[in-house]
Design a protein around this motif. Structure first.
Motif, PDB file in Angstrom:
ATOM      1  N   HIS A 212       0.827  -1.232   0.000  1.00 62.37           N
ATOM      2  CA  HIS A 212       0.000   0.000   0.000  1.00 62.37           C
ATOM      3  C   HIS A 212       0.848   1.262   0.000  1.00 62.37           C
ATOM      4  CE1 HIS A 212      -3.877   2.118   0.775  1.00 62.37           C
ATOM      5  NE2 HIS A 212      -4.330   1.047   0.159  1.00 62.37           N
ATOM      6  N   GLU A 262      -3.390   0.900  -9.226  1.00 62.02           N
ATOM      7  CA  GLU A 262      -4.786   1.214  -8.877  1.00 62.02           C
ATOM      8  C   GLU A 262      -5.017   2.711  -8.699  1.00 62.02           C
ATOM      9  OE1 GLU A 262      -4.923  -1.087  -5.129  1.00 62.02           O
ATOM     10  OE2 GLU A 262      -5.665   0.756  -4.244  1.00 62.02           O
ATOM     11  N   GLU A 339      -9.260  -8.474  -8.559  1.00 63.46           N
ATOM     12  CA  GLU A 339      -9.607  -8.293  -7.140  1.00 63.46           C
ATOM     13  C   GLU A 339     -11.117  -8.245  -7.013  1.00 63.46           C
ATOM     14  OE1 GLU A 339      -8.051  -4.754  -5.429  1.00 63.46           O
ATOM     15  OE2 GLU A 339      -8.689  -5.256  -3.414  1.00 63.46           O
TER      16      GLU A 339
HETATM   17  C1  CS2 Z   1      -6.605  -1.394  -1.690  1.00 65.85           C
HETATM   18  C2  CS2 Z   1      -7.869  -0.614  -1.558  1.00 65.85           C
HETATM   19  O1  CS2 Z   1      -7.959  -3.101  -2.566  1.00 65.85           O
HETATM   20  C3  CS2 Z   1      -6.818  -2.617  -2.553  1.00 65.85           C
HETATM   21  O2  CS2 Z   1      -5.853  -3.067  -3.168  1.00 65.85           O
HETATM   22  O3  CS2 Z   1      -5.496  -0.694  -2.110  1.00 65.85           O
HETATM   23  O4  CS2 Z   1      -8.506  -1.078  -0.412  1.00 65.85           O
HETATM   24  C4  CS2 Z   1      -7.717   0.887  -1.456  1.00 65.85           C
HETATM   25  O5  CS2 Z   1      -7.098   1.214  -0.228  1.00 65.85           O
HETATM   26  C5  CS2 Z   1      -9.089   1.520  -1.542  1.00 65.85           C
HETATM   27  O6  CS2 Z   1      -9.708   1.087  -2.720  1.00 65.85           O
HETATM   28  C6  CS2 Z   1      -8.972   3.032  -1.543  1.00 65.85           C
HETATM   29  O7  CS2 Z   1     -10.235   3.602  -1.757  1.00 65.85           O
END
Ligand code: CS2
Ligand code: MG
Length: 402
Positions: A212, A262, A339
């Protein structure tokens, strides 16, 4: 010739906040687009309502590519999450309309099936290693063939990705929740729980982990090396990806596969990462990277370099963009994994239809278009609630990447 007659923007909070664009043509055909940008929803709603909707009325809904170029180049100010999420919503709605006019599910317009189903991964988490292991076991027993593992780091309390309720929801407060972070504690602890997962459950499933954005390139290299025995499917967002060149350093030190994208929203944001093979999976999405039209371009560039797709699919991506994602996932040759976290019951009251989950794979709908409907009346029961993503602060109080 059919024309765009109406374009409406709905902001509602069924389980969490979503922004949805609904385009209606002069023939009465309706298309939906997801315009949700977690924590900045109203910015996209205004971009659509105040700047794009006036441009859409009267236009030919069949001219998807032309519309994309018109909105992208016509803005003058290019790229960025707000602009690209708004363009994504228009693009996705037009593909929905095109499928309905053609009488075909959208994947048939994207080249038809390349695979029987779309491999997915979901989120296992825990406040400690024991709780995480129980959660991994739960997902494996549900038939998932891929599981992401995240656990809280003892010394710093809450950590990214640890679910509180039924679904992991980071945007949970009316103002940003400030969460502590300590990189050294994370680097010492995270490899131990990933090793514990492999020790308990073996290597018969894909194990993923999301860093993250929290490490420097060298720290990410150190983490990647440390977890090589865990044979991760990927380590995600090991370092902030605005600096694409930074991934060269990580690549030099570790064979742990890398996924990122993302938070990126155009082919130019991932161009170096892909063409220099600095990543193994690109995570850009239908809702934030220019819709199906642009995301297909990114995926096709990735295919030239052996980079596979691994699109983001957290709860803040609505069932509309998840449906569109699966239509593309089932068609592209270089699909990797999708995902999939599912959605709250309230969300599914408003968004009806969408892909079905069976034996760890998602399957697209066979009806014309994307296969999702928006229940405006149900949405009225869930008025907008402002919610923010957290902010991370190091133990010395300085801001860190959340
Ligand atoms: C995360 C998400 O799913 C993921 O890979 O990075 O939970 C992300 O933190 C959220 O979509 C942010 O809104
Ligand atoms: Mg992530």
């Amino acid at each position: 010739m059919s024309k765009i007659e109406r374009a409406e923007v709905f902001v509602a909070s069924p389980g969490r906040t979503f922004v949805t664009l609904r385009i209606t043509t002069s023939d009465g055909v309706v298309g939906l687009g997801d315009a949700t940008l977690n924590g900045r929803e109203l910015a996209v709603a205004s971009y659509l309502r105040d700047h794009l909707v006036p441009l859409l009325i009267g236009k030919d809904p069949a001219r998807i590519e032309d519309m994309w170029q018109y909105l992208y180049k016509g803005a003058y100010w290019r790229r960025g999450p707000v602009t690209m999420t708004a363009i994504s919503a228009v693009d996705t709605a037009l593909w929905d309309i095109k499928g309905k006019v053609a009488g075909l599910p959208v994947y048939q317009l994207l080249g038809g099936r390349s695979r029987d189903g779309v491999l997915v991964y979901s989120h296992a988490s825990g406040r400690d290693t024991a709780e995480l292991l129980d959660d991994v076991e739960r997902f494996l027993s549900l038939g998932y063939k891929a599981v992401r593992a995240q656990a809280a780091v003892p010394e710093v309390g809450g950590t990214y990705g640890v679910r509180k309720g039924k679904l992991y929801e980071p945007a949970a407060t009316a103002l940003p929740d400030e969460q502590p972070w300590d990189t050294e504690a994370y680097l010492n602890f995270a490899p131990t729980y990933l090793e514990a997962v492999r020790e308990r459950f073996g290597f018969g499933f894909h194990l993923l982990h999301d860093v993250h954005h929290r490490l420097t390139p060298l720290e990410a290299a150190r983490f990647g090396k440390a977890v090589e025995p865990c044979r991760l499917y990927w380590m995600e967002d090991p370092t902030p990806a605005e600096n694409q060149e930074a991934f060269r350093l990580i690549r030099q030190h570790t064979t742990t596969p890398i996924a990122t994208g993302e938070v990126l929203n155009s082919i130019w944001d991932v161009q170096t990462l892909i063409t220099e093979q600095l990543i193994d999976y690109v995570r850009t999405t239908v809702v934030h990277a220019g819709g199906l039209t642009h995301l297909r371009r990114i995926f096709d560039l990735a295919a030239l370099y052996g980079v596979r797709t691994g699109s983001h699919g957290a709860t803040d991506l609505s069932p509309v963009s998840m449906a569109a994602a699966v239509h593309l996932d089932v068609a592209v040759p270089n699909f990797g994994i999708q995902e999939y976290m599912g959605h709250a019951d309230e969300t599914l009251e408003v968004f009806r239809g969408g892909p079905t989950l069976a034996a760890g794979m998602l399957h697209p709908t066979e009806v014309p278009g994307l296969g999702v409907e928006y229940d405006e009346k149900a949405a009225e029961r869930y008025p907008y609630e402002a919610r923010y993503l957290p902010v991370a602060r190091r133990l010395d109080g300085s801001v860190h990447d959340w």
